[in-house]
Design an enzyme around this catalytic site. Sequence first.
Site, mmCIF file in Angstrom:
data_model
loop_
_atom_site.group_PDB
_atom_site.id
_atom_site.type_symbol
_atom_site.label_atom_id
_atom_site.label_comp_id
_atom_site.label_asym_id
_atom_site.label_seq_id
_atom_site.Cartn_x
_atom_site.Cartn_y
_atom_site.Cartn_z
ATOM 1 N N SER A 142 0.795 -1.222 0.000
ATOM 2 C CA SER A 142 0.000 0.000 0.000
ATOM 3 C C SER A 142 0.829 1.273 0.000
ATOM 4 C CB SER A 142 -0.973 0.032 1.181
ATOM 5 O OG SER A 142 -0.249 0.178 2.392
ATOM 6 N N TYR A 159 -3.487 0.741 -2.687
ATOM 7 C CA TYR A 159 -4.577 1.242 -1.849
ATOM 8 C C TYR A 159 -3.981 2.080 -0.729
ATOM 9 C CZ TYR A 159 -3.233 -2.538 1.289
ATOM 10 O OH TYR A 159 -2.513 -3.366 2.111
ATOM 11 N N ALA A 198 6.014 -4.072 -2.470
ATOM 12 C CA ALA A 198 6.644 -4.110 -3.796
ATOM 13 C C ALA A 198 6.715 -2.734 -4.449
ATOM 14 C CB ALA A 198 5.887 -5.084 -4.694
ATOM 15 N N ALA A 199 5.733 -1.868 -4.182
ATOM 16 C CA ALA A 199 5.728 -0.521 -4.770
ATOM 17 C C ALA A 199 6.940 0.295 -4.348
ATOM 18 C CB ALA A 199 4.444 0.211 -4.397
#
Length: 132
Positions: free
Chosen positions: A25, A58, A74-75
């Site tokens: 997120s 999100y 991961a972002a």
Amino acid sequence: MNRIMHKSKIHRATVTEANLNYVGSITIDEDLMDAADVLENEKIQVVNNNNGARFETYVIPGPRGSGVICLNGAAARLVQPGDKVILITYGIYDDAEARQHRPTVIFLDDQNRIIADARREKAGETAPTGEA
């Protein structure tokens, strides 16, 4: 017919953290969430101005007044602290609602403080940057 429309935008936020080991997120200062009409767990598109990456995640609320913009999981591989990002949410509106809808847009300075807001963007306008 329903239309997917731009609902809100946080323009030129500065990434404060990237936490690869978090579950996932983006963490956003809750004051900024309120100002931009973004809800906890809402789907959000992240556009990185520094490297062109575009992805969705999100939202989870961060401490009020902190200015936090932290990409998690991961972002975190797609941003670096200091990168400028645009955060965009979308809504689904029927045709009549879509024709009347005006998105909420907030512009931030380099410390993620609100410097301006708008209800309508115009082609060719340069956004305030908050840079000296």
